[in-house]
Design an enzyme around this catalytic site. Structure first.
Site, PDB file in Angstrom:
ATOM      1  CG  LEU A 362      -1.774  -1.268   1.415  1.00 51.18           C
ATOM      2  CD1 LEU A 362      -2.645  -1.118   2.655  1.00 51.18           C
ATOM      3  CD2 LEU A 362      -2.620  -1.561   0.184  1.00 51.18           C
ATOM      4  CG  ASP A 363       3.667   2.676   3.217  1.00 54.25           C
ATOM      5  OD1 ASP A 363       2.977   3.700   3.272  1.00 54.25           O
ATOM      6  OD2 ASP A 363       4.139   2.121   4.223  1.00 54.25           O
ATOM      7  CG  HIS A 364       6.979   0.254  -1.637  1.00 56.58           C
ATOM      8  ND1 HIS A 364       8.209   0.770  -1.951  1.00 56.58           N
ATOM      9  CD2 HIS A 364       7.120  -0.328  -0.412  1.00 56.58           C
ATOM     10  CE1 HIS A 364       9.070   0.512  -0.976  1.00 56.58           C
ATOM     11  NE2 HIS A 364       8.429  -0.162  -0.029  1.00 56.58           N
TER      12      HIS A 364
END
Length: 462
Positions: A362-364
């Site tokens: 989700l971050d990347h």
């Protein structure tokens, strides 16, 4: 390799449409498939390659706009994508492997289920323990005992009220977050239909974002991945941190490539004046704080765009921009737990223990989408002026859970990270790091500079 005359990859098409891109350009993205990268029950590999694909296409589009030529084809290597999505795990600093999660961060049994905590930062650890009535020197055993005696939702709300980070693990479809109403990308242009001063022109350059000035007010992974990508593509990225809010130095070693870093206290008159001077010559402002957290410094999007109509203002948050959770702190691991992803990814026979994605995807993924949105905004701003876009980790989670169809993953060569790792000297030591997965017509790029020490640079443009 997918071919440019094949039907567009559905996930790539969805993301490109969400970014406002021309569907006719989707044929310019091709992929080199690998098998075994980012294995998961959910279509993580499909999400990862699509986010890198649209970011690569947005970079090619901006480069073509600046040169006056046609948008070239880009070929994304899924091996590079899989490696970059776990860049923090590949990082070595003088041979040392950083610790990605602190001892009090993780899944814990509650009286009626599971909770996930996040205590990587000292102030979050202190708040977690204080909210639960535990001594400040408590360890995992003491925390486990305290959590096992309480219901999961009660833990969540008690810790939240104390300024800490803990969420109840939700079943798929049982999340408190309204996933069905979360868009992948929200954007608006401010210059359509109204005369506005033209932004600073961007002449032809070797790299798509050369000469673009980016103020980076982000932390941890998602926002820094976006600005790390803009730096790769030639932007002058200046990260700004408060002197009183420490960052994990290992996280900065991973995501600080290509950037400079300065410390400014925006609450002090001198720091505010310096920031306003930087802002006057900036092209892009990227923020990664909770909704409204920076408004008191005059950094609300409407206020920024009123003062500087040519800006691209890009915002990132954890839980979405409206609803009861919008103002809460959050991290990728917590969003996975609260949206049902952790239950979907639980391993068979694990006695109900929640699982995790093979990466902080989700971050990347949100980081590459954010960078793509900035690049598209720069492409369009000569005609429509500046703009505002915002994304959230929860919006990306909703897309992963509901909007991406799995594809066959056995049609490529076996995944190997080695070709996508490199070493460089730096002021932090010898760094082994993951190379960028962004595809360009001229081949892979590398950053022009390694990360330096946090806050060590002068707050000025090059």
């Amino acid at each position: 390799m997918t071919r440019s005359d094949a039907p567009p990859d559905p996930a790539t098409a969805h993301a490109w449409t969400a970014l406002g891109g021309d569907p006719a350009l989707l044929g310019n993205v091709a992929y080199r498939a690998v098998s075994g990268g980012l294995p998961a029950r959910l279509p993580v590999a499909e999400l990862a390659r699509a986010t890198v694909g649209v970011c690569s296409l947005a970079a090619a589009e901006l480069g073509a706009r600046r040169s006056g030529g046609a948008v070239p084809e880009v070929r994304v290597d899924e091996g590079a994508v899989a490696t970059a999505f776990v860049s923090e795990r590949h990082l070595r600093i003088d041979g040392r492997k950083p610790t990605n999660f602190a001892p009090l961060s993780g899944f814990w049994r509650a009286a009626d289920g599971w909770v996930r905590t996040h205590a990587n930062y000292p102030h979050h650890r202190a708040r977690l323990l204080a909210a639960l009535g535990l001594p400040g020197d408590s360890g995992p055993d003491e925390l486990a005992a305290a959590l096992a005696a309480r219901p999961a939702r009660a833990i969540q709300e008690t810790v939240y009220a104390g300024g800490g980070l803990a969420v109840a693990v939700a079943e798929p479809g049982g999340s408190e977050i309204p996933l069905g109403g979360l868009p992948l990308v929200e954007s608006r242009r401010i210059g359509e239909g109204a005369p506005r001063p033209l932004p600073r022109p961007l002449p032809e350059a070797a790299l798509p974002a050369s000469g673009v000035r980016v103020l980076d007010l982000t932390r941890v992974i998602a926002g820094p991945v976006a600005t790390r990508t803009l730096a790769l593509l030639g932007a002058d990225v200046l990260r700004i941190d408060s002197p009183g809010l420490p960052e994990d130095p290992d996280a900065h070693a991973d995501t600080g490539f290509g950037k400079r870093s300065a410390a400014l206290d925006l609450g002090a008159p001198e720091g505010r004046r310096t920031f306003e001077t930087l802002l006057a010559d900036a092209d892009v402002v990227v923020t990664g704080y909770r909704p409204g957290a920076l408004d008191r410094f005059g950094l609300a999007p409407d206020a920024l765009l009123e003062r500087h109509p040519g800006l691209i203002v890009a915002q990132l948050c954890a839980w979405g921009w409206s609803g009861p959770w919008a103002g809460r702190r959050g991290f990728d691991s917590l969003v996975q737990a609260a949206t049902g992803i952790a239950v979907v990814e639980a391993k068979a026979g694990a006695d109900g223990h929640p699982g995790v994605l093979p990466a902080q995807a989700l971050d990347h993924g949100t980081g590459y989408l954010l960078a793509a949105g900035v690049l598209r905004g720069l492409t369009e701003r000569q005609e429509v002026g500046g703009g505002h876009l915002r994304l959230s980790l929860a919006g990306t989670a909703s897309w992963l859970l509901r909007g991406i169809a799995p594809a066959r993953r056995d049609d490529g060569s076996a995944y190997d990270a080695a070709p996508w790792l490199a070493e460089t000297g730096s002021g932090l030591g010898v760094l082994r790091y993951a190379r960028s997965p962004i595809a360009t017509p001229d081949g892979p790029l590398d950053w022009a500079r390694p990360p330096g020490r946090l806050g060590a640079d002068a707050p000025r443009w090059l």
